[in-house]
Design a protein around this motif. Structure first.
Motif, PDB file in Angstrom:
ATOM      1  N   ALA A  82       0.862  -1.181   0.000  1.00 28.34           N
ATOM      2  CA  ALA A  82       0.000   0.000   0.000  1.00 28.34           C
ATOM      3  C   ALA A  82       0.902   1.235   0.000  1.00 28.34           C
ATOM      4  O   ALA A  82       1.843   1.321   0.790  1.00 28.34           O
ATOM      5  N   LEU A  83       0.644   2.149  -0.913  1.00 33.20           N
ATOM      6  CA  LEU A  83       1.552   3.281  -1.132  1.00 33.20           C
ATOM      7  C   LEU A  83       1.836   4.020   0.177  1.00 33.20           C
ATOM      8  O   LEU A  83       0.929   4.597   0.785  1.00 33.20           O
ATOM      9  N   PRO A  84       3.091   4.007   0.628  1.00 29.64           N
ATOM     10  CA  PRO A  84       3.412   4.710   1.885  1.00 29.64           C
ATOM     11  C   PRO A  84       3.591   6.214   1.642  1.00 29.64           C
ATOM     12  O   PRO A  84       3.642   6.663   0.500  1.00 29.64           O
ATOM     13  N   VAL A 112      -4.699   4.952   2.528  1.00 32.80           N
ATOM     14  CA  VAL A 112      -3.650   5.675   1.791  1.00 32.80           C
ATOM     15  C   VAL A 112      -4.193   7.050   1.419  1.00 32.80           C
ATOM     16  O   VAL A 112      -5.300   7.143   0.882  1.00 32.80           O
ATOM     17  N   GLU A 113      -3.440   8.093   1.696  1.00 30.58           N
ATOM     18  CA  GLU A 113      -3.916   9.430   1.327  1.00 30.58           C
ATOM     19  C   GLU A 113      -3.705   9.658  -0.165  1.00 30.58           C
ATOM     20  O   GLU A 113      -2.648   9.349  -0.712  1.00 30.58           O
ATOM     21  N   ARG A 114      -4.744  10.209  -0.817  1.00 30.92           N
ATOM     22  CA  ARG A 114      -4.722  10.349  -2.268  1.00 30.92           C
ATOM     23  C   ARG A 114      -3.530  11.145  -2.782  1.00 30.92           C
ATOM     24  O   ARG A 114      -2.990  10.866  -3.851  1.00 30.92           O
ATOM     25  N   ASN A 115      -3.134  12.182  -2.039  1.00 30.10           N
ATOM     26  CA  ASN A 115      -2.060  13.033  -2.559  1.00 30.10           C
ATOM     27  C   ASN A 115      -0.689  12.324  -2.591  1.00 30.10           C
ATOM     28  O   ASN A 115       0.242  12.819  -3.208  1.00 30.10           O
ATOM     29  N   TYR A 116      -0.598  11.158  -1.956  1.00 30.64           N
ATOM     30  CA  TYR A 116       0.667  10.418  -2.060  1.00 30.64           C
ATOM     31  C   TYR A 116       0.974  10.062  -3.521  1.00 30.64           C
ATOM     32  O   TYR A 116       2.127   9.930  -3.902  1.00 30.64           O
TER      33      TYR A 116
END
Lengths: 248, 248
Positions: A82-84, A112-116
Motif C-alpha cells: 500500500a503506497l506509503p 492511503v492518502e490520495r495526494n501520495y
C-alpha cells in the motif's frame, strides 16, 4: 558500493564504458582506482562481471568489462505494498532493492492518502537511481519492476494474476496469530507474493478481498511496527527462509 | 502512536497527568479524543495501563491513568553497534526501540569516523524522543539503555561482561557462512547480545577480539546489506526466534 551497475546503453559491444557520474567519483575517491585496477561490475537486468580500469580522468573512469554468460536469478519475492508516505517510500526504495524483490506493486488502499500518488518519488527518474544504489550495495543486477495502481479492487481482482506467478501469497496483518516462519515451513523455495498494508492496516474489505484471492494472513508477534520497518523485517525473514530451503 | 508513553515525573500519585505536547496534538487531531475516551498508556520503564480522558483544551489533554501491577519484561536482546553515520543513527533510534532491544551499546571501531562522536544524535535530548516514538509505535515501555564507548578494546575486554548478562553472543559478518537461524536453533529464549559492525565491516583485529570473548560469527546470505537494513533484519529474525521459543 560493492558493485558498479552499468546500464546496457552505456556499454559498447566490446564491453567498454566511460563513467562520468557519481559512480566514477566513488571509484576514484573511495576505492582509489588507477589504470589496471579490477572492479566488480554488473549490467542492469543482465549478468555480473568484472572490469579493468583502462583510464582515469578528473571525474571520469573508463572500464573494459567482461560479463558472465548468464544473469543471476531474479529474486523470488514480489511485494504488494500500500503506497506509503513519500518520505517513507523514499527511504524504502534502496532497501527493497538491496533485500531483493522481483517487483514492487504499489497500490491504493482506504488508509492511503490520495495526494501520495502525486509525489515525485513515484517517478522512475526519482526512484531508479535509488533502486540502482540498493543493487550496488547488495551486488545484484535485477532491477525490481515497479507498477502503480490507483484502484485496489481492480488490481487484486483483475490484474494480479497476470502480474505475478507467485504461488504462495501472504498478507501481513498485525493481529494475525499465524507466524511467518510457521507458514513458510516446508513450503520450499516457491516464489512468494507478500502484501504489506498502510499505516493503520488494511481495512476489513481489503483483507477479505486479499484472502478471497488466496492470501494467507501472517503476523509479526506482539509489537506493531512501522510500515517500513515491517517491510524490511518481513523481506529479511522471507529471504532467509527461501535461501535456506534452496540450499537443501 | 499505539500507546501514550508517559514519563514518571509527569504523573502524580493519583495517576493524573496533563499532556501539552505532540502527544496531546496526536490524541486530539488523529485519535479525536473527547472527555470519557479511553486510551492505552504506559509509564516509561514502568507498567502498561489505560487512561480515561478527563479534560481537553486547545492543545492539551488531561488523563487519569490506571497502571498494571507489573511492567512488561525487558527485551532479551542487547545490541552492540559500531557507531553509524549520524544520519543513519537518527533513522535507527525509533526502529531499534520498536523492534525491542534492552540496551544499545555504541562503540568506536577502525572504520568508524571520529567526528561521528561529536554528533548531536548522541545526546539524550536528541535520541530519547526518538526511542519514545518507537516504543509508542510498538506498545512497549522499556526504554533501551544507551551507552557510548570510544575505545573498542577496553569496551570488549573490560566493560562488556558488566554491561550485559546475555549468554549468547553473536557477531554479524557478511562473509560468515553460519546462518543466524541455524545458530539460534534449539538455543531457547536466552538473552542475546548481537554485534553489528560499521559499513565496510569489523577489521580482522576487532573480529578476532570479539571471537575471543565468545562471539559467534553469523551471516545473512549472499547479499551485503547497509548497516541500518542489516540491524533491522537481524533484530527481526532474532525477535521472531526468541518469541517462538518462549511459546514452546
Amino acid at each position: 558500493m560493492n558493485l558498479v551497475l552499468i546500464e546496457s546503453d552505456e556499454v559498447n559491444i566490446a564491453g567498454q564504458v566511460t563513467l562520468a557520474d557519481a559512480r566514477a567519483v566513488h571509484l576514484l575517491d573511495v576505492l582509489g582506482v588507477t589504470p589496471g585496477t579490477s572492479v566488480r561490475v554488473g549490467l542492469a537486468d543482465g549478468p555480473l562481471g568484472t572490469a579493468v580500469v583502462t583510464g582515469v580522468g578528473p571525474r571520469a573512469v573508463s572500464l573494459r568489462c567482461t560479463f558472465e554468460p548468464t544473469p543471476p536469478p531474479r529474486p523470488a519475492i514480489d511485494l504488494l505494498l500500500a503506497l506509503p508516505r513519500p518520505k517513507v517510500l523514499r527511504r524504502l526504495w534502496a532497501q527493497l532493492a538491496a533485500l531483493g524483490v522481483g517487483q514492487i506493486i504499489l497500490t491504493n488502499a482506504a488508509r492511503v492518502e490520495r495526494n501520495y500518488f502525486d509525489s515525485h518519488v513515484l517517478q522512475p527518474t526519482s526512484y531508479r537511481p535509488l533502486l540502482i544504489e540498493g543493487l550496488q550495495q547488495a551486488r545484484d543486477t535485477s532491477v525490481p519492476r515497479v507498477s502503480v495502481h490507483r484502484q485496489f479492487r481492480i488490481l487484486v481482482e483483475d490484474r494480479l494474476d497476470a502480474l505475478t506467478d507467485a504461488r504462495l501469497r501472504l498478507v501481513a496483518h498485525p493481529h494475525s496469530g499465524a507466524r511467518l516462519r510457521d507458514t513458510l515451513a516446508d513450503r520450499g523455495a516457491s516464489p512468494v507474493l507478500l502484501a504489506v498494508g498502510p499505516e493503520g492496516g488494511w481495512n476489513d474489505f481489503e483483507l477479505a478481498l486479499l484472502e478471497s484471492r488466496g492470501f494467507q494472513s501472517i503476523g509479526l508477534g506482539a509489537r506493531t511496527l512501522r510500515v517500513d520497518t515491517a517491510c524490511v523485517v518481513l523481506l529479511g525473514i522471507l529471504r532467509e527462509a527461501i535461501e535456506k530451503s534452496s540450499e537443501k
